[in-house]
Motif scaffolding. Structure first.
Motif, PDB file in Angstrom:
ATOM      1  N   MET A   1      -3.579   2.335   9.243  1.00  0.00           N
ATOM      2  CA  MET A   1      -3.527   2.383   7.552  1.00  0.00           C
ATOM      3  C   MET A   1      -1.533   1.592   7.256  1.00  0.00           C
ATOM      4  O   MET A   1      -0.882   2.755   8.081  1.00  0.00           O
ATOM      5  CB  MET A   1      -4.137   2.729   7.462  1.00  0.00           C
ATOM      6  N   THR A   2      -1.559   0.566   6.756  1.00  0.00           N
ATOM      7  CA  THR A   2      -0.028   0.153   6.221  1.00  0.00           C
ATOM      8  C   THR A   2       0.503   0.990   4.911  1.00  0.00           C
ATOM      9  O   THR A   2      -0.723   1.651   4.078  1.00  0.00           O
ATOM     10  CB  THR A   2       0.274  -0.796   6.359  1.00  0.00           C
ATOM     11  N   VAL A   3       0.991   1.628   4.575  1.00  0.00           N
ATOM     12  CA  VAL A   3       1.565   1.633   2.916  1.00  0.00           C
ATOM     13  C   VAL A   3       1.038   1.352   2.091  1.00  0.00           C
ATOM     14  O   VAL A   3       0.686   0.916   0.854  1.00  0.00           O
ATOM     15  CB  VAL A   3       2.956   1.597   3.055  1.00  0.00           C
ATOM     16  N   GLU A   4       1.002  -0.398   2.633  1.00  0.00           N
ATOM     17  CA  GLU A   4       0.755  -1.666   1.366  1.00  0.00           C
ATOM     18  C   GLU A   4      -1.035  -1.565   0.989  1.00  0.00           C
ATOM     19  O   GLU A   4      -0.771  -1.133  -0.269  1.00  0.00           O
ATOM     20  CB  GLU A   4       0.779  -2.893   2.139  1.00  0.00           C
ATOM     21  N   ARG A   5      -1.312  -1.362   1.966  1.00  0.00           N
ATOM     22  CA  ARG A   5      -3.239  -1.331   2.382  1.00  0.00           C
ATOM     23  C   ARG A   5      -3.661   0.222   1.748  1.00  0.00           C
ATOM     24  O   ARG A   5      -4.228   0.385   0.637  1.00  0.00           O
ATOM     25  CB  ARG A   5      -3.344  -1.422   3.297  1.00  0.00           C
ATOM     26  N   GLY A   6      -2.725   1.036   2.219  1.00  0.00           N
ATOM     27  CA  GLY A   6      -3.055   2.182   1.456  1.00  0.00           C
ATOM     28  C   GLY A   6      -2.961   2.155  -0.647  1.00  0.00           C
ATOM     29  O   GLY A   6      -3.873   2.880  -0.612  1.00  0.00           O
ATOM     30  N   ALA A  57       5.715   9.631   3.098  1.00  0.00           N
ATOM     31  CA  ALA A  57       5.514  11.402   3.347  1.00  0.00           C
ATOM     32  C   ALA A  57       4.195  11.524   4.589  1.00  0.00           C
ATOM     33  O   ALA A  57       4.146  12.507   4.964  1.00  0.00           O
ATOM     34  CB  ALA A  57       5.565  12.000   2.288  1.00  0.00           C
ATOM     35  N   MET A  58       2.922  10.942   4.138  1.00  0.00           N
ATOM     36  CA  MET A  58       2.052  11.236   4.801  1.00  0.00           C
ATOM     37  C   MET A  58       2.312  10.991   5.815  1.00  0.00           C
ATOM     38  O   MET A  58       1.114  10.603   6.775  1.00  0.00           O
ATOM     39  CB  MET A  58       0.739  10.581   3.736  1.00  0.00           C
ATOM     40  N   GLY A  59       2.929   9.564   6.487  1.00  0.00           N
ATOM     41  CA  GLY A  59       3.182   9.345   8.028  1.00  0.00           C
ATOM     42  C   GLY A  59       2.181   8.186   8.108  1.00  0.00           C
ATOM     43  O   GLY A  59       2.018   7.227   9.289  1.00  0.00           O
ATOM     44  N   LEU A  60       2.424   7.090   6.977  1.00  0.00           N
ATOM     45  CA  LEU A  60       2.192   6.039   6.727  1.00  0.00           C
ATOM     46  C   LEU A  60       2.871   4.401   7.144  1.00  0.00           C
ATOM     47  O   LEU A  60       4.119   5.201   6.473  1.00  0.00           O
ATOM     48  CB  LEU A  60       1.338   5.130   5.579  1.00  0.00           C
ATOM     49  N   LYS A  61       2.964   3.797   8.194  1.00  0.00           N
ATOM     50  CA  LYS A  61       4.310   3.068   8.648  1.00  0.00           C
ATOM     51  C   LYS A  61       3.864   1.961   7.326  1.00  0.00           C
ATOM     52  O   LYS A  61       3.078   1.217   6.633  1.00  0.00           O
ATOM     53  CB  LYS A  61       4.006   2.343   9.601  1.00  0.00           C
ATOM     54  N   ASP A  62       4.980   1.137   7.053  1.00  0.00           N
ATOM     55  CA  ASP A  62       6.046  -0.357   6.178  1.00  0.00           C
ATOM     56  C   ASP A  62       4.789  -0.904   7.650  1.00  0.00           C
ATOM     57  O   ASP A  62       4.924  -1.397   8.330  1.00  0.00           O
ATOM     58  CB  ASP A  62       7.396  -0.154   6.062  1.00  0.00           C
ATOM     59  N   ALA A  63       4.191  -2.170   6.758  1.00  0.00           N
ATOM     60  CA  ALA A  63       3.610  -3.548   7.035  1.00  0.00           C
ATOM     61  C   ALA A  63       5.221  -4.133   8.145  1.00  0.00           C
ATOM     62  O   ALA A  63       5.961  -4.629   7.183  1.00  0.00           O
ATOM     63  CB  ALA A  63       3.079  -4.087   6.157  1.00  0.00           C
ATOM     64  N   ASN A  64       4.963  -4.729   9.071  1.00  0.00           N
ATOM     65  CA  ASN A  64       6.636  -6.433   9.812  1.00  0.00           C
ATOM     66  C   ASN A  64       5.287  -6.817   9.862  1.00  0.00           C
ATOM     67  O   ASN A  64       4.379  -6.762  10.609  1.00  0.00           O
ATOM     68  CB  ASN A  64       7.066  -5.037  10.426  1.00  0.00           C
ATOM     69  N   CYS A  65       6.068  -7.723  10.586  1.00  0.00           N
ATOM     70  CA  CYS A  65       5.261  -8.656  11.450  1.00  0.00           C
ATOM     71  C   CYS A  65       4.613  -8.494  12.475  1.00  0.00           C
ATOM     72  O   CYS A  65       3.254  -9.144  13.324  1.00  0.00           O
ATOM     73  CB  CYS A  65       6.478  -9.983  11.174  1.00  0.00           C
ATOM     74  N   ARG A  66       5.729  -7.513  13.884  1.00  0.00           N
ATOM     75  CA  ARG A  66       4.825  -7.348  14.544  1.00  0.00           C
ATOM     76  C   ARG A  66       3.449  -6.522  14.678  1.00  0.00           C
ATOM     77  O   ARG A  66       2.218  -6.612  15.486  1.00  0.00           O
ATOM     78  CB  ARG A  66       5.525  -6.307  15.937  1.00  0.00           C
TER      79      ARG A  66
END
Length: 71
Positions: A1-6, A57-66
């Motif tokens: 899950m990404t930051v945006e979806r979270g 901080a919880m470990g979610l990553k930002d969405a990127n094209c890859r």
């Protein structure tokens, strides 16, 4: 899950929770609904939201094209 979806998940849960609390407990819970809505509105213009820092901080990553398999 990404930051945006979270962030969308968190906002949806908070809105539904505040509406349920307003219905069953007190109409004052609608202030939480208004706060979440205003926060979403300002984040649309600034691309910053306090919840995004928490999710990162919880470990979610930002969405990127890859990560979304774009070409």
């Amino acid at each position: 899950m990404t930051v945006e979806r979270g962030l969308r998940l968190m906002a949806g849960v908070m809105l539904l929770l505040s509406l349920a609390l307003a219905h069953f407990v007190s109409l004052y819970w609608l202030w939480l609904t208004a706060f979440v809505g205003l926060n979403l509105l300002q984040s649309a213009f600034t691309n910053w939201c306090p919840a995004m820092a928490i999710l990162r901080a919880m470990g979610l990553k930002d969405a990127n094209c890859r990560s979304c398999h774009c070409d």
